[in-house]
Scaffold this motif. Sequence first.
Motif, PDB file in Angstrom:
ATOM      1  N   PRO A  47       4.181  11.462  -6.659  1.00 11.15           N
ATOM      2  CA  PRO A  47       3.558  11.251  -7.964  1.00 11.15           C
ATOM      3  C   PRO A  47       4.360  11.862  -9.115  1.00 11.15           C
ATOM      4  N   ASP A  48       5.299  12.769  -8.823  1.00 10.15           N
ATOM      5  CA  ASP A  48       6.128  13.344  -9.890  1.00 10.15           C
ATOM      6  C   ASP A  48       7.031  12.295 -10.535  1.00 10.15           C
ATOM      7  N   LEU A  49       7.237  11.179  -9.847  1.00 12.50           N
ATOM      8  CA  LEU A  49       8.052  10.107 -10.428  1.00 12.50           C
ATOM      9  C   LEU A  49       7.366   9.477 -11.638  1.00 12.50           C
ATOM     10  N   ILE A  50       6.045   9.608 -11.712  1.00 13.24           N
ATOM     11  CA  ILE A  50       5.287   8.975 -12.794  1.00 13.24           C
ATOM     12  C   ILE A  50       5.693   9.521 -14.152  1.00 13.24           C
ATOM     13  N   ARG A  55       1.553   9.997  -3.103  1.00 15.32           N
ATOM     14  CA  ARG A  55       1.626  10.909  -1.962  1.00 15.32           C
ATOM     15  C   ARG A  55       0.659  12.068  -2.192  1.00 15.32           C
ATOM     16  N   GLY A  56      -0.049  12.435  -1.127  1.00 18.36           N
ATOM     17  CA  GLY A  56      -1.012  13.522  -1.208  1.00 18.36           C
ATOM     18  C   GLY A  56      -2.430  13.059  -1.444  1.00 18.36           C
ATOM     19  N   ARG A  93      -1.191  13.233   4.267  1.00 14.66           N
ATOM     20  CA  ARG A  93      -0.734  13.687   2.948  1.00 14.66           C
ATOM     21  C   ARG A  93       0.690  13.249   2.620  1.00 14.66           C
ATOM     22  N   ALA A  94       1.475  12.849   3.623  1.00 16.94           N
ATOM     23  CA  ALA A  94       2.849  12.397   3.374  1.00 16.94           C
ATOM     24  C   ALA A  94       2.920  10.912   3.034  1.00 16.94           C
ATOM     25  N   LEU A 105       0.831  -1.199   0.000  1.00 13.90           N
ATOM     26  CA  LEU A 105       0.000   0.000   0.000  1.00 13.90           C
ATOM     27  C   LEU A 105       0.864   1.247   0.000  1.00 13.90           C
ATOM     28  N   ARG A 106       1.881   1.268   0.846  1.00 17.27           N
ATOM     29  CA  ARG A 106       2.781   2.426   0.904  1.00 17.27           C
ATOM     30  C   ARG A 106       3.454   2.692  -0.431  1.00 17.27           C
ATOM     31  N   LEU A 107       3.697   1.631  -1.210  1.00 17.58           N
ATOM     32  CA  LEU A 107       4.439   1.765  -2.461  1.00 17.58           C
ATOM     33  C   LEU A 107       3.550   1.888  -3.691  1.00 17.58           C
ATOM     34  N   THR A 108       2.243   1.855  -3.513  1.00 18.00           N
ATOM     35  CA  THR A 108       1.362   1.964  -4.671  1.00 18.00           C
ATOM     36  C   THR A 108       0.398   3.147  -4.579  1.00 18.00           C
TER      37      THR A 108
END
Length: 124
Positions: A64-67, A51-52, A58-59, A45-48
């Motif tokens: 999501p900028d990695l996408i 963030r936000g 929210r942390a 869950l933490r890895l899928t």
Amino acid sequence: PSVVMIVDVFADGPPPLLLLPTAAPLTDAERSERALARLVQRLRLRLTVARGSVPLDRAFGLDPDLIDAPVSTALPRLRVAVAQALRPEPQCRLLSVDAAPSSSRPGLIALRVRVAVDPATLSG
């Protein structure tokens, strides 16, 4: 000293997400297996989750900028992001994050996360 188990967070096979209550008392092995399944579920869950996207935390999740980042720059940033995302899970120690461009799906990154879990730290 306890034995440390190596867990591949995204291993093939069905995810251990559904744990139904039983009428019979659980054995120690069953309790440990369920506790490990819950831990793997939390790690996945933490890895899928982006963030936000979790209203009261929210942390939580990955950036999501990695996408949209190019694979060449996303891979090193992804390794750091995974390590940061797993910090709130004290019962596991991050061993490795292997991320590479997916051979079967262009543009995607295949992620393999390995953690060490001390069974003595799992509570049923």
